[in-house]
Write a protein that holds these residues in place. Structure first.
Motif, PDB file in Angstrom:
ATOM      1  N   ASN A   1       0.844  -1.190   0.000  1.00  0.00           N
ATOM      2  CA  ASN A   1       0.000   0.000   0.000  1.00  0.00           C
ATOM      3  C   ASN A   1       0.882   1.244   0.000  1.00  0.00           C
ATOM      4  OD1 ASN A   1      -1.874   2.006   0.397  1.00  0.00           O
ATOM      5  ND2 ASN A   1      -2.669   1.204   2.334  1.00  0.00           N
ATOM      6  N   PRO A   2       0.853   2.044  -1.068  1.00  0.00           N
ATOM      7  CA  PRO A   2       1.729   3.222  -1.103  1.00  0.00           C
ATOM      8  C   PRO A   2       1.433   4.230  -0.003  1.00  0.00           C
ATOM      9  CG  PRO A   2       0.120   3.281  -2.891  1.00  0.00           C
ATOM     10  CD  PRO A   2       0.022   1.930  -2.270  1.00  0.00           C
ATOM     11  N   ASN A   3       0.244   4.138   0.591  1.00  0.00           N
ATOM     12  CA  ASN A   3      -0.123   5.061   1.671  1.00  0.00           C
ATOM     13  C   ASN A   3      -0.163   4.376   3.029  1.00  0.00           C
ATOM     14  OD1 ASN A   3      -0.607   7.199  -0.228  1.00  0.00           O
ATOM     15  ND2 ASN A   3      -2.559   6.199  -0.739  1.00  0.00           N
ATOM     16  N   GLY A   4       0.415   3.177   3.110  1.00  0.00           N
ATOM     17  CA  GLY A   4       0.290   2.398   4.337  1.00  0.00           C
ATOM     18  C   GLY A   4       1.426   2.554   5.323  1.00  0.00           C
ATOM     19  N   GLY A   5       2.417   3.363   5.015  1.00  0.00           N
ATOM     20  CA  GLY A   5       3.541   3.514   5.927  1.00  0.00           C
ATOM     21  C   GLY A   5       4.533   2.377   5.771  1.00  0.00           C
TER      22      GLY A   5
ATOM     23  N   CYS B   1      -1.407  -4.828   1.974  1.00  0.00           N
ATOM     24  CA  CYS B   1      -2.750  -4.567   1.461  1.00  0.00           C
ATOM     25  C   CYS B   1      -3.214  -5.751   0.631  1.00  0.00           C
ATOM     26  CB  CYS B   1      -2.815  -3.273   0.659  1.00  0.00           C
ATOM     27  SG  CYS B   1      -2.059  -3.331  -0.969  1.00  0.00           S
TER      28      CYS B   1
END
Length: 502
Positions: free
Chosen positions: A377-381, A395
């Protein structure tokens, strides 16, 4: 380091985070369930979990070299029991007796203790396979090991009553859901670093009905393959073995960025002499194919493709030194026109990068509408450390293969998700359910998270609405070591298994 046994586990990515050795054979009844497990989910989710029984001989050992464990979530009437046991391979039993590691580097017998020279080295740690009422644990460097599905006791190596000549059995056989046939292969079938491949078929009753051998273009790691209604298809990628390198104590696999890939394709009930070899792109790599199917004279093959090998230790053995986040890829469709006198591969991306794909069993080798797989996930940290490449997926993706529509279930920062299994639904028009183990950090604050401090849960997810999150969460109360692959077996099949409870 020399080949003597260490007394502690190395502090590397292969032994920390979700790769931290757990070494526990346990049984737990009535795990806590949050939410409601749909009644049609009735059966067992079997998982392959590599976990070292002893510290390794070499500090640069890798997670793929760990002893196999067979884990089971047994789901019945909304209740869940959990069990996990070691697969008692020849290697596991020898080291258990010695109370130390006796086998050296990954798939390199020249680095073993002399006391185990010539002994079967497989750890049976990659994939649980169910066929014809039997459960097997597999790893592609040896035969499958039959497991009693009720007790998880190891029965022994499986060779179809001695009929199978190949000493190796893939971790990724393909089962035609309509015919019940098992299609499988074994590479390095003629011995270490040989180019011999055995292509085999077992019928719905578990009888071996065909075994044919052919030569691949070079000794490559053929981790997976695919079938269609008409063809058996062997993708070959340039991660190669070399006997001289092994004798010098080196790596079994080294990626060749300068070498072309290949597709070997033959009629699935035909003769290996009918195999057609088609050149593919240079330097690319894949470990898993999603599916393949016929479209008139066209054959479509959907692949989790990357521009180089995704495993750092295989890249580095080939002199390729790039950061993990620089590996580029996509879920890619290769199309081949089998009516052409000179068939070529046409390539197009059909989904985001990711791996560990799953389809409905009924779609195997046929046109299909949905696939599920895990990704980053590019926004998952930052991802949770662990897994065979050092960073876990965070993800879950649902891809509509017809139009490329993507639905995503992202995880909290620092969490990890394993490969899902698919459970079919009895309801018309319903896409079924997914089961996946999710690892949740004890501390939700990414700044305070400590690798290895997490709790593992089994999530039950509506396969048609992954973005909605789990409909039920089964809390183990434990940190489970990273899984490789898994399989779902219904209660009806368990009740009709060849082996009974012991």
């Amino acid at each position: 380091m020399d080949g003597t046994a260490t007394r502690s586990f190395p502090q590397t990515i292969h032994f920390t985070g979700s790769n931290l050795p757990r070494r526990m054979e346990i049984s737990v009844r009535d795990l806590a369930v949050e939410g409601t497990i749909p009644p049609e989910i009735d059966g067992a989710f079997f998982r392959a979990v590599p976990d070292n029984a002893h510290p390794p001989m070499y500090d640069d050992d890798i997670a793929l070299n760990a002893d196999g464990m067979i884990a089971r979530f047994d789901i019945r009437g909304g209740t869940v029991d959990f069990d996990i046991r070691y697969v008692e391979t020849d290697r596991y039993r020898a080291e258990k007796t010695a109370r130390r590691a006796l086998f050296g580097r990954y798939r390199n017998p020249f680095t073993d203790d002399p006391s185990v020279a010539g002994m079967d080295r497989t750890v049976a740690n990659t994939t649980p396979v169910w066929h014809a009422g039997r459960l097997f644990m597999t790893k592609e460097d040896g035969l499958g090991h039959e497991i009693n599905p009720h007790s998880l006791r190891t029965i022994g190596k499986w060779s179809y009553g001695g009929a199978l000549r190949s000493p190796t059995f893939t971790a990724h056989p393909r089962i035609d859901d309509a015919t019940g046939e098992l299609f499988f292969f074994g590479y390095e079938a003629g011995g270490l670093c040989s180019t011999d491949v055995a292509y085999c078929i077992a019928d719905r009753n578990g009888e071996l009905v065909s075994e044919q051998w052919f030569q691949q273009p070079y000794c490559a790691t053929i981790h997976d393959f695919v079938i269609t209604g008409r063809y058996a298809i062997f993708p070959i990628f340039p991660t190669t073995a070399d006997l001289d390198r092994l004798k010098a104590g080196g790596a079994h696999w080294a990626h060749r960025q300068d070498l072309e890939s290949w597709i070997g394709i033959m009629p699935r009930y035909g003769k290996v002499e009918e195999m057609r070899w088609i050149k593919g792109p240079v330097g690319v790599s894949a470990f898993h194919e999603v599916n393949a199917f016929d479209d008139g004279d066209l054959v479509h093959i959907d692949i989790c493709l990357t521009h180089t090998n995704a495993f750092p230790f295989m890249r580095e053995a080939g002199g390729i030194h790039i950061a993990q986040q620089e590996v580029r890829g996509a879920l890619t469709r290769w199309t081949i026109d089998m009516a052409s006198a000179d068939p070529r591969i046409e390539e197009r991306p059909i989904g985001p990068p990711g791996d560990l794909p799953r389809i409905a069993d009924s779609d195997q080798g046929r046109p299909y509408n949905h696939a599920w797989y895990v990704s980053m996930n590019p926004n998952g940290g930052p991802p949770m450390p662990g897994g065979p490449v050092g960073a876990n997926f965070n993800c879950l993706i649902r891809l509509k293969t017809g139009n490329g529509h993507v639905e995503l279930l992202g995880l909290p920062p620092g969490a990890a998700i394993s490969e899902p299994v698919h459970v079919p639904s009895a309801r018309a028009g319903h896409d079924g359910w997914l089961l996946s183990v999710v690892d949740i950090p004890v501390d939700p604050d990414p700044a305070r998270q400590v690798p290895g401090e997490y709790r593992s849960e089994l999530w039950v997810i509506d396969a048609g609405d992954v973005a909605a999150g789990p409909v039920a969460r089964v809390r183990t109360g434990m940190a489970l070591r990273s899984q490789v692959h898994g399989t779902w077996v219904s209660r009806a099949r368990l009740d009709n298994s060849v082996l009974r409870p012991d």
